[in-house]
Enzyme design. Structure first.
Site, short mmCIF file in Angstrom:
data_model
loop_
_atom_site.label_atom_id
_atom_site.label_comp_id
_atom_site.label_asym_id
_atom_site.label_seq_id
_atom_site.Cartn_x
_atom_site.Cartn_y
_atom_site.Cartn_z
N TYR A 107 0.84 -1.20 0.00
CA TYR A 107 0.00 0.00 0.00
C TYR A 107 0.88 1.24 0.00
O TYR A 107 1.92 1.28 0.67
CB TYR A 107 -0.88 0.04 1.26
CG TYR A 107 -2.03 -0.94 1.24
CD1 TYR A 107 -3.21 -0.64 0.58
CD2 TYR A 107 -1.92 -2.16 1.89
CE1 TYR A 107 -4.27 -1.54 0.56
CE2 TYR A 107 -2.98 -3.07 1.88
CZ TYR A 107 -4.14 -2.75 1.22
OH TYR A 107 -5.18 -3.64 1.20
N TYR A 146 -0.02 -9.87 0.11
CA TYR A 146 0.99 -9.32 1.02
C TYR A 146 0.98 -10.08 2.35
O TYR A 146 -0.04 -10.61 2.76
CB TYR A 146 0.79 -7.82 1.24
CG TYR A 146 -0.55 -7.38 1.80
CD1 TYR A 146 -0.84 -7.43 3.17
CD2 TYR A 146 -1.52 -6.87 0.94
CE1 TYR A 146 -2.06 -7.00 3.66
CE2 TYR A 146 -2.75 -6.44 1.43
CZ TYR A 146 -3.01 -6.51 2.79
OH TYR A 146 -4.22 -6.09 3.26
N ARG A 156 -2.30 -12.24 2.97
CA ARG A 156 -3.64 -11.88 2.50
C ARG A 156 -3.78 -12.24 1.03
O ARG A 156 -2.92 -11.89 0.22
CB ARG A 156 -3.90 -10.36 2.63
CG ARG A 156 -3.96 -9.75 4.01
CD ARG A 156 -5.09 -10.21 4.91
NE ARG A 156 -6.31 -10.71 4.32
CZ ARG A 156 -7.33 -9.99 3.84
NH1 ARG A 156 -7.27 -8.69 3.86
NH2 ARG A 156 -8.41 -10.56 3.36
N HIS A 159 -6.81 -8.69 -2.97
CA HIS A 159 -8.15 -8.20 -2.68
C HIS A 159 -8.21 -6.70 -2.93
O HIS A 159 -7.19 -6.00 -2.92
CB HIS A 159 -8.55 -8.49 -1.23
CG HIS A 159 -7.65 -7.84 -0.23
ND1 HIS A 159 -6.43 -8.39 0.15
CD2 HIS A 159 -7.75 -6.67 0.45
CE1 HIS A 159 -5.84 -7.59 1.02
NE2 HIS A 159 -6.62 -6.53 1.22
N HIS A 161 -10.43 -3.39 -1.43
CA HIS A 161 -11.37 -2.92 -0.41
C HIS A 161 -12.44 -2.05 -1.08
O HIS A 161 -12.12 -1.23 -1.96
CB HIS A 161 -10.65 -2.07 0.64
CG HIS A 161 -9.65 -2.85 1.44
ND1 HIS A 161 -9.94 -3.42 2.66
CD2 HIS A 161 -8.35 -3.18 1.19
CE1 HIS A 161 -8.87 -4.03 3.13
NE2 HIS A 161 -7.89 -3.91 2.25
FE LIG Z 1 -5.97 -4.91 2.43
#
Ligand SMILES: [Fe+2]
Length: 239
Positions: A107, A146, A156, A159, A161
């Site tokens: 991110y 990640y 994870r 995906h 959000h």
């Molecule tokens: Fe996330």
């Protein structure tokens, strides 16, 4: 004299939403309320919401690959779908926001400092308003998986959000979209915190060959259902 009472919204079916405290998802323990929620009646405040009209949307907000001087790195994808309520009615003019990691799974956020590269041409945030038929569409790149510290070797699944405001505060939905056949589903406590396996499957987008842009981008459909209204409006005496 009678006044019509605002029509409330139905509760989500059991098993559709994850419990607030899910032991396998460790950070829910300090975050979950220790007392049961107080259920409020649906009055005007609950059955209305802010009108977040289209003029708030920037020209490039729907295309996360072209928000900077250069193009974002990664697999270009179109993410699209229809927003309706649980009565099947389209939800038009509603704000749909997304945020996601870049193609390497990182991110663009100061809190994310694991050793994957940042992409100077990818911020990872987008927003659109649904059209009159409830449709939305983003162009973005497929996010990478990640690691996180929930359990040993936790990763994870890829995906995106999603946040939807709906037409009323009671329709507000924050969720995550996944990609088909991800090998990381089985070990992900967030994906598996949704109790009903069928509801879990509805978090997975569908690859849509017909919606791909030949020579340009793959495409994934993700339809979203918000809470519908109670069927029967009723009136009550006004004192
Ligand atoms: Fe996330």
């Amino acid at each position: 004299m009678t006044l019509s009472r605002p029509v409330g919204y139905r509760s989500a079916p059991d098993g559709t939403h994850p419990p607030l405290d899910h032991p396998d998802y460790r950070s829910t323990a300090p975050r979950a309320p220790s007392q049961p929620p107080i259920v409020l009646p649906h009055r005007l405040t609950e059955v209305t919401g802010p009108l977040l009209a289209g003029e708030r949307i920037g020209e490039r907000d729907h295309d996360l690959t072209t928000q900077h001087d250069g193009e974002a790195l990664g697999q270009r994808i179109v993410v699209f779908g229809r927003v309706c309520d649980s009565d099947g009615r389209a939800v038009p003019d509603t704000l749909v926001e997304i945020w996601q990691a870049n193609a390497a799974g990182r991110y663009a956020h100061p809190g994310d400092n694991w050793s994957a590269p940042l992409d100077p041409n990818f911020t990872g945030g987008g927003r659109v308003v649904t059209d009159s038929a409830g449709n939305y569409s983003f162009t973005t790149i497929k996010p990478g998986a990640y690691p996180w510290s929930n359990h040993h070797n936790a990763w994870r699944p890829s995906h995106i959000h999603f946040s939807l405001f709906g037409r009323a505060f009671t329709q507000r939905l924050v969720t995550q979209m996944y990609f088909p056949d991800d090998p990381l589903f089985a070990q992900d406590p967030i994906f598996n915190s949704v109790p009903d396996p069928k509801a879990r499957q509805r978090l997975i987008s569908t690859f849509d060959l017909a919606a791909t842009r030949p020579g340009w981008a793959l495409a994934y459909r993700f339809d979203i259902v918000l809470r519908g209204r109670e069927q029967t409006p009723f009136e009550e005496p006004h004192d």
